[in-house]
Design a protein around this motif. Sequence first.
Motif, PDB file in Angstrom:
ATOM      1  N   THR A 432       5.837 -48.906  58.034  1.00  0.00           N
ATOM      2  CA  THR A 432       4.899 -48.009  58.689  1.00  0.00           C
ATOM      3  C   THR A 432       3.655 -48.809  59.075  1.00  0.00           C
ATOM      4  OG1 THR A 432       3.762 -47.398  56.653  1.00  0.00           O
ATOM      5  CG2 THR A 432       5.713 -46.101  57.274  1.00  0.00           C
ATOM      6  N   SER A 433       2.850 -48.224  59.927  1.00  0.00           N
ATOM      7  CA  SER A 433       1.616 -48.889  60.343  1.00  0.00           C
ATOM      8  C   SER A 433       0.708 -49.156  59.150  1.00  0.00           C
ATOM      9  CB  SER A 433       0.884 -48.016  61.368  1.00  0.00           C
ATOM     10  OG  SER A 433      -0.341 -48.591  61.738  1.00  0.00           O
ATOM     11  N   GLN A 434       0.621 -48.198  58.231  1.00  0.00           N
ATOM     12  CA  GLN A 434      -0.233 -48.358  57.063  1.00  0.00           C
ATOM     13  C   GLN A 434       0.286 -49.446  56.140  1.00  0.00           C
ATOM     14  OE1 GLN A 434      -3.260 -46.927  56.485  1.00  0.00           O
ATOM     15  NE2 GLN A 434      -3.277 -48.449  54.833  1.00  0.00           N
ATOM     16  N   GLN A 435       1.619 -49.510  55.960  1.00  0.00           N
ATOM     17  CA  GLN A 435       2.188 -50.563  55.120  1.00  0.00           C
ATOM     18  C   GLN A 435       1.934 -51.944  55.707  1.00  0.00           C
ATOM     19  OE1 GLN A 435       6.210 -48.998  55.150  1.00  0.00           O
ATOM     20  NE2 GLN A 435       6.060 -48.328  53.007  1.00  0.00           N
ATOM     21  N   ALA A 436       2.077 -52.056  57.025  1.00  0.00           N
ATOM     22  CA  ALA A 436       1.828 -53.335  57.684  1.00  0.00           C
ATOM     23  C   ALA A 436       0.363 -53.738  57.549  1.00  0.00           C
ATOM     24  CB  ALA A 436       2.225 -53.252  59.149  1.00  0.00           C
TER      25      ALA A 436
END
Length: 792
Positions: A432-436
């Motif tokens: 996900t964008s947040q994980q990245a």
Amino acid sequence: MNGRLKTFTAKAAATAMATLLFTTHAPGFMGSASAAQAGAGSVNEAVSGENEQLDVTSNDVPEGAKISSRQAADHIFKLFPILKKATITSANFDSPNSYPAPDYKAWDIGFQVVQGNHSMGFSASVHAGTGEVLSVHLPSEFVENQLSADDVKLTREEAEKIALELLHKAIPGLQEDQYVPLGDQFSLVEQPALFGRNQYQFPYHLKHDGVVSDAETVYISVDERGQATSYSRSTISAKYPSSKPKVSEEKARQVFEDAFDVELAYISKEYLSSRQRQQYVLGYIPKEDSMGPINANTLEQMDVLTGKAVDKSNQHLNKKVTGNVPAFTAANGQRLNVQQAVERVATSFDIPKDYKLEHSQLTKSYYGNMNNQVWNLSWSNRNANMSYMFMRDISAQVDAVTGQVYSYNMMHRVGPEMGEKEPSQKEKKTLTSQQAESLAMNTIIATVPHAKEEYQLARMIELDDARTFVFQRYVNGIRVQGDTAQVQVMNNGTINEFYTQLAATSEQLPAEITPVISYEEAKELYLKKYTLMLNYTRYGGFGLGSSEPLPVGVNLAYVPVSDIKSLYNMDELLDANTGQWFFMYGGAHAEAQVEPTDIAGHIAESALRNMIKHSVLVPDEQGRVFPDQVITRGDWFNYVARALNPNMDMYYNSDNNEKLFADVTIDSPYYKAVKVLMDQRWLGGADPEKQLKLEEEMTREELAVLLMQILRYEKLAGFYMQPSDLPNIADASAIHNKGAVSLSLRLGLLPSIEGRFMPARKVTVAEVSQVLERLAKLQGKTDTFLSGSRLY
């Protein structure tokens, strides 16, 4: 390399290696064709240079082209007839050899010139669809060998007439109102040198349907004899939208003013100079996207990278760095060995087990502290085929003292010949964008000093298979212009690319951080300075890491400009204390030359003005050059180096040996000049145990000896050591280096003074200016002075 990119066949690999060995590349902007190319799928008609030229080219028109290689060569000869004296050695059809590849095909015509056992190779390219010549760059040595020596020196205005004739010949049917000259602001460097063959640069933007397009650029070089030496044309095949805007400039102006903002920053006025000595000033710069183009149909501000509307709700912008990993800790101060450097990389980045360390080299650092050394490391997968000779799989740079990882890059090699398989759908993982973002932040916390305290997430670039996060450094809450960290996170969770640019130290930053010019005043000054101009703006056409290149295209937009001639003035910034505008990267156009104040009426006024014109002498802030001041040996070296390269101060000349001579270290004000003269072979090789004594005042006899080094008459001077070699010189017996003095007199470089040479008399700024002016006039009149030198 990414699996979707072109792979090398064995035949293409051999062709590419030959191209790398025998070809030089022509300079050009993004989107223009580069000089040489080779790759899978190309049509290679290369034959031995012993054959006739017509055996190399042919009338065949391959699929995807509209002209043959023979027609392409004819178009090149039409623009540059001088190339008929060279031999065509190859004709390749494919996308020009630049990455990412442009959206058109081109013919690349290879040339070779053989002189005895020496040969030089170069190439030119032609658009295979339109037949337009895209890139030609004539090596200076080839030009010098073809043109006779003469004293012709065209003015810039005279040279521009030749450039315009070439422009109209290269683009048939081009009308006067279909292009605009970009003016001096386009080029960072165009200061004429005192020595060498001067060359004028003429850049132009072409218009599409009456509107200037920054995707269509031509730049032409013409030397002072009137010979065109290079031509480069950038173009794209993307479809242009209508030139008729749907919204007015007035409405776009309102959007621009509403969105415009500035911020305080530490800025180096000498960013391209040696970072060892550069100082920073407080300045105001536009905030992110404030100067971006405004879509002329929708009034949306556009991302200059993607061409898409800027996402105002982007949650990543200006976010403090947070994470749950231990902060970077420097090593214990002892120089790391190779294994320790490798361990530093492996702590934060993935080194697959089947990748073996293949290369390690300890070199001078190009990051942060220039006094430090850096380990350059690279790993390869030995299961791969011969194409690995072109690049390594993983590379990294590590500070050999602190252990800081400055960069890491993984080249993905997937494809039928690379010994690797593309991951299956089961192996793929989508973050996900947040994980990245969390992974990117943890990465810089672990690898960059003071990451939590000094860095903010400035932007996130969304790609098909990755996200690139760009972090900006702040000190005392003030942006440090140019200091960034960048992390690319692949969708499968791997770090593909990491890069840091850290130049500023606390000693270089101003202690006083309260600006004289207020925020409100700065914003008002910027808004007064900039107007909006309707033009086509290019986007895309480049790659980030191993991801697919962003699509190329053009938008019709209103763009902020401070000079109607130039769309390249985004580096013009405001000094927060003086209120003056300056260019971050310096250059000939950066500041108006100070008018000299202490040379009027001087006996050497003409020579002094000539030296100031060529930036051999640089007046101080009060316009003084101190014409009667005695010079040192170091002053002489600086003058001569600037006579060769007046823009010397803009560039950092690195060297693996920190100490060139016992009294010339990297911190020396003469370091760059000494390097320039060593490269010109006007000084011997580096010798850390030898002193050049650059602080000693120079005598006339010492100057005569140094002149012989430049003229390469040292041995010849040894034949004129008798008093009889100095007829009519009353003080000949007081001269030790009689040969050097004799030749200096005969060449008119150092004339006698009332029948005496006065060998011990000190040399002044005025006298050395006259000597350099006389020396410059010897160009082309001796067999040695500047013979065989690179004149462009």
